[in-house]
Scaffold this motif. Structure first.
Motif, mmCIF file in Angstrom:
data_model
loop_
_atom_site.group_PDB
_atom_site.id
_atom_site.type_symbol
_atom_site.label_atom_id
_atom_site.label_comp_id
_atom_site.label_asym_id
_atom_site.label_seq_id
_atom_site.Cartn_x
_atom_site.Cartn_y
_atom_site.Cartn_z
ATOM 1 N N GLU A 202 0.833 -1.216 0.000
ATOM 2 C CA GLU A 202 0.000 0.000 0.000
ATOM 3 C C GLU A 202 0.866 1.263 0.000
ATOM 4 O O GLU A 202 0.407 2.331 -0.370
ATOM 5 C CB GLU A 202 -0.917 0.010 1.231
ATOM 6 C CG GLU A 202 -1.966 -1.080 1.156
ATOM 7 C CD GLU A 202 -3.363 -0.548 1.414
ATOM 8 O OE1 GLU A 202 -3.765 0.451 0.796
ATOM 9 O OE2 GLU A 202 -4.046 -1.164 2.255
ATOM 10 N N GLU A 203 2.117 1.131 0.466
ATOM 11 C CA GLU A 203 2.954 2.333 0.615
ATOM 12 C C GLU A 203 4.302 2.213 -0.082
ATOM 13 O O GLU A 203 5.225 2.960 0.233
ATOM 14 C CB GLU A 203 3.129 2.649 2.117
ATOM 15 C CG GLU A 203 1.781 2.895 2.800
ATOM 16 C CD GLU A 203 1.902 3.463 4.199
ATOM 17 O OE1 GLU A 203 2.996 3.381 4.783
ATOM 18 O OE2 GLU A 203 0.885 3.996 4.706
ATOM 19 N N GLU A 204 4.419 1.226 -0.989
ATOM 20 C CA GLU A 204 5.668 1.083 -1.764
ATOM 21 C C GLU A 204 5.293 0.792 -3.217
ATOM 22 O O GLU A 204 4.368 0.016 -3.462
ATOM 23 C CB GLU A 204 6.499 -0.107 -1.283
ATOM 24 C CG GLU A 204 7.004 -0.057 0.127
ATOM 25 C CD GLU A 204 7.474 -1.445 0.540
ATOM 26 O OE1 GLU A 204 8.676 -1.709 0.450
ATOM 27 O OE2 GLU A 204 6.613 -2.264 0.914
ATOM 28 N N SER A 205 6.080 1.356 -4.128
ATOM 29 C CA SER A 205 5.800 1.172 -5.549
ATOM 30 C C SER A 205 7.093 0.959 -6.318
ATOM 31 O O SER A 205 8.172 1.296 -5.835
ATOM 32 C CB SER A 205 5.130 2.419 -6.137
ATOM 33 O OG SER A 205 4.084 2.859 -5.319
ATOM 34 N N ILE A 206 6.938 0.417 -7.511
ATOM 35 C CA ILE A 206 8.044 0.410 -8.462
ATOM 36 C C ILE A 206 7.531 1.083 -9.730
ATOM 37 O O ILE A 206 6.520 0.655 -10.306
ATOM 38 C CB ILE A 206 8.555 -1.012 -8.758
ATOM 39 C CG1 ILE A 206 9.116 -1.643 -7.469
ATOM 40 C CG2 ILE A 206 9.610 -0.984 -9.858
ATOM 41 C CD1 ILE A 206 9.567 -3.077 -7.623
ATOM 42 N N ALA A 207 8.193 2.150 -10.122
ATOM 43 C CA ALA A 207 7.789 2.881 -11.326
ATOM 44 C C ALA A 207 8.427 2.233 -12.549
ATOM 45 O O ALA A 207 9.598 1.837 -12.508
ATOM 46 C CB ALA A 207 8.224 4.334 -11.217
#
Lengths: 286, 206
Positions: A202-207
């Motif tokens: 919910e609070e980490e992403s990979i662009a």
């Protein structure tokens, strides 16, 4: 049956660049909290699997491996420009950001930060004013912002002088956005830049940026370097936004006129009932 | 002088930064090290068998170690940056190398998904940052602004700065390290400073 937001659980997400897989070891990553391993075999075919071996759906498009963990209700996002023969698809790599996916998408739409965060490239002080632009709903869902203009000293690697750049932004899926901007050489045609946010948690992403640019003498390596330089200017800004999940309630944050596209994006996420990586409007009242 | 360079690689930034402070022109040879692997090409490995960036070609000489490049440029163009008579220079360059292997490694793991032990890299970086903060805090009390005693910054400041200034990218923080924040600002405001993405230049209004 997963309890995770069905909007994201049943949609497609990019999880790896094919060029990375072809030249290196398998990629270990996480999608919606589910650990995955993606590898290329000896024949150059790509295989994505969950580490718990629960089946998943996979596809390969635009130099990216895509995964759907649930039941796909539609194919991977169609990109008509990817079929134009003079636009090679250039992936920029997987770039980690410690914030929610919707924050990454919203930042991409934001014209107001260009003159500060990307000063001397995508904008410049004192040319920081955001001129009025138009935002509409897309018929298939999502939003489109048109009539955006920004003076850019170095709009892309091929630009030799600053010029007033015309932009169109679209969000067609909750974590997929793109922009059309005038090419510095072919000013009557547009470069297309996509940004996909892989929701790790919910609070980490990979662009995963994807470039579909017109031939203007710039190499794929130049395009990648430029786009990484720009994205790494955004990363610390994004990681300092609090809360990490995007608040959807009207009035949770204080928008100004320049934030029209951000307001429309948040309202659209609210309308479709997105819950992952956001703070839904009703949660605030509770 | 040709610098084989990648924008985000901190040791390469150290060379660009010193060149900025010294006013030296560099011919940058950009390398697509991620997601391309230009650094593993036969052509590059022939130049630097270790495959690391940066590499500096100055006339007939090829330098493949980033700290050696800093020393070379300082000795040739700005001896104030290389106080050879101070043994602390060796110690600080060692700490800067350890910072690159910990804070710098964490940054690459948390940015370009480079595989590695993130918890261990961050733990080691925290210990080093605490120690550098402690030393800088007392140095300021003693009237010094730089890592080495004296009134002029050195290549040790540059070598440490490129790992410390962008450490938030790796999940570390300078929030509780005020002496390091002040020291970072002194580097940023030094004439000739050049930024790297994640290391913000001084703004007109600051």
């Amino acid at each position: 049956m997963s309890t995770i937001d069905p909007i994201l659980w049943n949609d497609w997400h990019p999880v790896a660049e094919t060029c990375t897989l072809l030249s290196g070891p398998p990629v270990e990553t996480v999608l919606l909290g589910v650990p995955l391993v993606i590898a290329a075999d000896a024949d150059g075919a790509f295989h994505a699997r969950r580490t718990d071996d629960v089946p998943l759906h996979q596809d390969e498009r635009y130099g990216l491996v895509w995964v759907c963990l649930g039941t796909p209700e539609r194919p991977v996002l169609a990109i008509p420009e990817a079929d134009e023969p003079d636009r090679p698809a250039v992936t920029v790599g997987s770039i980690r950001v410690q914030t929610a996916g919707p924050r990454v998408i919203e930042n991409f739409l934001d014209l107001g930060h260009l003159g500060y965060v990307h000063a001397r490239y995508l904008g410049d002080d004192p040319h920081t004013q955001v001129l009025p632009y138009k935002v509409d709903a897309l018929p298939e869902g999502g939003i489109i912002a048109t009539g955006c203009k920004m003076f850019q000293p170095q709009a892309s690697p091929a630009a030799t002088e600053g010029f007033m750049v015309d932009y169109v932004y679209k969000v067609e899926r909750p974590l997929a956005t793109c922009l059309y901007k005038a090419n510095p050489v072919h000013r009557d045609r547009f470069d297309v830049i996509f940004l996909f946010a892989q929701p790790v948690s919910e609070e980490e992403s990979i662009a995963h940026p994807l470039l579909l640019c017109l031939p203007d003498g710039t190499t794929a390596a130049d395009l990648r370097t430029f786009q990484q330089l720009i994205f790494m200017q955004d990363k610390p800004i994004l990681e300092n936004q609090v809360p990490k999940r995007l608040p959807l309630a009207d009035g949770a944050e204080l928008p100004i006129a320049a934030d029209k596209s951000s307001v429309a994006y948040r309202r659209w996420l609210s309308k479709i009932g997105m819950t992952y990586g956001v703070i839904p409007a009703q949660a605030r009242a509770a | 002088m040709i610098l084989y360079d990648a924008h985000h690689v901190a040791p390469a930034y150290a060379v660009r930064l010193l060149a900025g402070f010294l006013g030296l022109p560099l011919e940058l040879q950009g390398m697509d090290v991620y997601p391309g692997h230009d650094d593993r090409s036969d052509e590059f490995l022939a130049l630097n068998p270790l495959g690391t960036l940066p590499v500096l070609v100055d006339g007939d000489t090829v330098f493949t170690d980033w700290q050696e490049i800093l020393a070379h440029l300082a000795l040739a163009h700005g001896p104030d940056w290389y106080p050879a008579t101070d043994p602390a220079l060796v110690g600080w360059l060692g700490i800067a190398r350890d910072l690159a292997a910990s804070a710098g490694a964490a940054r690459l793991m948390q940015t370009f998904c480079v595989p590695g032990d993130l918890a261990e890299a961050k733990a080691q970086a925290e210990r080093l940052l605490d120690e550098v903060e402690r030393r800088m805090w007392f140095a300021e009390r003693a009237g010094h602004g730089w890592l080495l005693a004296g009134t002029h910054p050195t290549i040790a400041d540059i070598a440490a700065f490129v790992s410390i200034a962008p450490c938030e990218d790796g999940g570390l923080s300078l929030r509780d390290r005020p002496a390091l924040r002040r020291w970072c600002d002194r580097v940023r405001f030094h004439p000739g400073f050049v930024p790297m993405s994640g290391v913000f230049p001084p703004m007109a209004n600051t």
